[in-house]
Design a protein around this motif. Structure first.
Motif, PDB file in Angstrom:
ATOM      1  N   GLU A 176      27.304 -13.496 -39.733  1.00 38.80           N
ATOM      2  CA  GLU A 176      26.397 -12.798 -40.754  1.00 38.80           C
ATOM      3  C   GLU A 176      26.641 -11.131 -41.098  1.00 38.80           C
ATOM      4  OE1 GLU A 176      25.284 -15.630 -38.900  1.00 38.80           O
ATOM      5  OE2 GLU A 176      25.196 -13.912 -37.630  1.00 38.80           O
ATOM      6  N   ARG A 233      18.729 -18.022 -33.289  1.00 40.13           N
ATOM      7  CA  ARG A 233      18.345 -19.416 -33.779  1.00 40.13           C
ATOM      8  C   ARG A 233      19.183 -19.019 -35.227  1.00 40.13           C
ATOM      9  NH1 ARG A 233      13.350 -22.275 -34.361  1.00 40.13           N
ATOM     10  NH2 ARG A 233      12.465 -22.328 -32.208  1.00 40.13           N
ATOM     11  N   GLU A 234      19.719 -20.212 -35.621  1.00 39.86           N
ATOM     12  CA  GLU A 234      20.691 -20.049 -36.808  1.00 39.86           C
ATOM     13  C   GLU A 234      20.670 -21.268 -37.653  1.00 39.86           C
ATOM     14  OE1 GLU A 234      22.377 -18.168 -38.353  1.00 39.86           O
ATOM     15  OE2 GLU A 234      22.051 -16.393 -37.265  1.00 39.86           O
ATOM     16  N   PRO A 262      27.782 -20.432 -41.485  1.00 38.55           N
ATOM     17  CA  PRO A 262      27.115 -19.745 -40.226  1.00 38.55           C
ATOM     18  C   PRO A 262      28.005 -20.019 -38.845  1.00 38.55           C
ATOM     19  CG  PRO A 262      26.038 -21.820 -40.964  1.00 38.55           C
ATOM     20  CD  PRO A 262      26.933 -21.352 -42.133  1.00 38.55           C
ATOM     21  N   SER A 307      18.301 -19.083 -47.061  1.00 46.25           N
ATOM     22  CA  SER A 307      18.289 -17.835 -46.080  1.00 46.25           C
ATOM     23  C   SER A 307      18.931 -16.632 -46.964  1.00 46.25           C
ATOM     24  CB  SER A 307      19.302 -18.050 -44.779  1.00 46.25           C
ATOM     25  OG  SER A 307      20.191 -17.315 -44.598  1.00 46.25           O
ATOM     26  N   ARG A 317      24.084 -14.938 -45.950  1.00 50.35           N
ATOM     27  CA  ARG A 317      25.774 -15.046 -45.863  1.00 50.35           C
ATOM     28  C   ARG A 317      26.255 -15.394 -47.189  1.00 50.35           C
ATOM     29  NH1 ARG A 317      24.171 -17.149 -40.745  1.00 50.35           N
ATOM     30  NH2 ARG A 317      23.205 -18.916 -41.995  1.00 50.35           N
ATOM     31  N   ARG A 359      27.838 -21.737 -31.449  1.00 52.88           N
ATOM     32  CA  ARG A 359      27.290 -22.511 -32.954  1.00 52.88           C
ATOM     33  C   ARG A 359      28.152 -23.793 -33.049  1.00 52.88           C
ATOM     34  NH1 ARG A 359      26.127 -17.402 -36.974  1.00 52.88           N
ATOM     35  NH2 ARG A 359      25.470 -16.090 -35.557  1.00 52.88           N
ATOM     36  N   THR A 361      22.515 -24.165 -31.867  1.00 52.48           N
ATOM     37  CA  THR A 361      23.302 -23.037 -31.016  1.00 52.48           C
ATOM     38  C   THR A 361      23.044 -23.492 -29.685  1.00 52.48           C
ATOM     39  OG1 THR A 361      21.478 -21.509 -31.373  1.00 52.48           O
ATOM     40  CG2 THR A 361      22.781 -21.120 -33.030  1.00 52.48           C
TER      41      THR A 361
END
Lengths: 361, 361
Positions: free
Chosen positions: B348, A111-112, B244, B227, B230, A44, A116
């Protein structure tokens, strides 16, 4: 002469055995587990640091301080409890890490919220000797030379893969730096990019080379040899010294005196002297407090980009965790958060301590 | 209202006391030793890394695990054994470190094989509370807000010195990260250059701001809020989350939701919410394994160069040393030598562990 035998473990990992005499092995390549390796690490992007971070979540379950009767790095004695290595005639072994942070088969990264990528690359374990009670310092000079040839072979082989951009051989030694297996061994990481530290080093070396026509470290070494204040070993071809800019109290660099881009480009004479410089350093470390001295040792060379790198200068940097015999140097606020190292000790003083340790090769 | 009282210690170091009510102190500013401070640290240039290293050789003798009856950070009870702080009415205290890596009076650096410079700057100790048994997590919200005002005051004051280019407040907490005094306290380093890590951060933020007109971290935070996977704390003005791209398994960032360059630019409403985000994070850490959770906490803001920095975004990064309740994450070969962090855990998953810890502010 370097003999090499490549084998495949039942879980798909590769094993390569090296020696000065023809390799002979009994049976197939062993493995503690036979299930195919499912390693699929990913990278990442860290937007604020501008660097990649590797994620390999299965690593949490990795071997941790096994009972003394089981040593996965010793040759297999009991076929019911296979280790990573076979019985046979060889001196050094290299195999794929069971819990790699980088793997050639990495695919389909998640997918982040940040960019990535598959964590393509390779993490290898290098078993320095079959003797579990030895250490790198205790190995004969010709065995250390053999190890340097093995490093050269791995760097060349791994670097020939087009997805690999940098190959770093290193050794973490001692419980103080988190080492869980005491059998003498190191690791090799083959990265799909030039990582931040060697990238910075390469950039500084390149600027200096373009400005002066001289390799930066070669010039530093000439200055060290001329001053002598921080020199631990001085041979015809190789040198060991506490750098004038040591970030760790007992930091030491080991290098050929003339710039050479990597292990695979050493002449036999330079390699032999480099082995003497390395062994002298290690014996001084162990002799300092009359006990095994923990360290991180990393060997920096040129990037694996297929270009000539006359500015690159192969060398080892040692980062020992102690600042005195009973005090650790903890990396904290200024080191980890700011990136400025604060050293309690002058390099000249620490060099003096190490110079005063007498060793016999 | 922030009250401030500046005093001078007998060895020449400064002491500043802060509180919400007028400061009252009995007697002069105490000091464990009265001899004038001889701090004269210097910098050496690291040619291969292109960075400064600080040398302060007297630091080897610094306080190390004093006996429990003597706490140099508690208010002085016995005038025969003075501590660093006086009796009196105040809530937070800041004083010059007795063993600084950077000092305003640094002068005449030694000539060396590499470029040298006086290690001008300042190292301050920030005592969070007079209560030795408290912790940052245990402080009331209004006390944490006061501490943030103190950080803002120090950052502005230190940054107004023309030789200072960056000011970093941080806290090292726990024996696992080498902390020798358990009285709740942090440190502030004021550097004569922007150190490598914030310099890199600043450069990435600037590129992004120029390309998009948006602060980089503000955009990341919007993504995290959207999202939610986190997020540990979400307030009207502040947020806490596992990034992330976490390099440490339990890494957490705490920040205002909108970009603010530093503590001295926070509105009271944002500061109050930021204190809630910080306290929530700390309570979740301590609640995770029902024991004090060690960490390094660093607060990054804009460089102290007198310019506006709309791209800079004040935030804390926490680097905890554990990867599970009984295993430390050791920084070794790939982290320290290559600069690529390998994380055993997915952000995560670690975020989920922390999200599940219930806390009451």
């Amino acid at each position: 002469m370097l003999y090499r035998e490549e084998m495949k473990k039942p879980d798909g990992r590769s094993l390569t055995l090296y020696g000065r005499t023809p390799i002979r092995v009994e049976g197939e390549a062993p493995s503690p587990n036979r299930e195919p390796l499912q390693a699929n690490p990913h990278l990442r992007w860290h937007p604020l640091r501008g660097e990649w971070v590797a994620y390999a979540s299965y690593r949490q379950g990795r071997t941790f301080m096994p009972p003394p009767e089981y040593n996965p790095l010793a040759p297999t004695r009991d076929p019911e409890n296979p280790t990573e290595l076979p019985q046979g005639e060889y001196q050094v072994a290299v195999f794929d890490n069971r819990f790699p942070s980088l793997a050639q088969a990495a695919h389909d990264p998640p997918r982040e919220a940040v960019k990535t990528a598959p964590a393509r690359g390779k993490c290898e374990v290098v078993v320095f000797t079959k003797d579990p009670s030895a250490s790198l310092a205790a190995l004969p000079l010709d065995h250390i030379e053999l190890l340097m040839e093995v490093w050269g072979d791995r760097v060349a082989l791994l670097g020939s893969d087009r997805c690999i951009k940098y190959v770093l051989p290193f050794e973490n030694k001692g419980v103080e730096v988190g080492v869980t297996l005491h059998h003498p061994h190191g690791q090799i990481y083959a990265y799909p990019f030039v990582p931040p530290v060697p990238a910075r080093m390469q950039a500084e070396e390149l600027v200096h080379y373009r400005e002066t026509g001289r390799p930066l470290l070669e010039e530093m070494i000439e200055g060290e040899v001329a001053s002598g204040a921080r020199i631990l070993y001085l041979g015809e071809h190789a040198v060991s010294f506490v750098p004038p800019c040591a970030r760790y109290p007992y930091e030491v660099w080991v290098a050929p005196r003339r710039a050479v881009p990597g292990f695979d480009r050493l002449t036999p004479a330079v390699r032999a002297d480099l082995a003497r410089a390395l062994k002298t350093t290690l014996l001084k470390y162990d002799g300092l407090w009359q006990r095994p001295f923990p360290y991180l040792m990393a060997w920096y060379g040129a990037p694996a980009d297929g270009h000539e790198h006359p500015e690159s200068h192969l060398h080892a940097e040692f980062y020992p965790p102690y600042r005195s015999s009973d005090r650790l140097k903890y990396l904290a606020g200024t080191e980890l958060a700011a990136g400025m190292f604060a050293n309690d000790a002058l390099p000249e003083e620490k060099a003096r301590e190490l110079i005063n340790v007498e060793v016999v090769l």
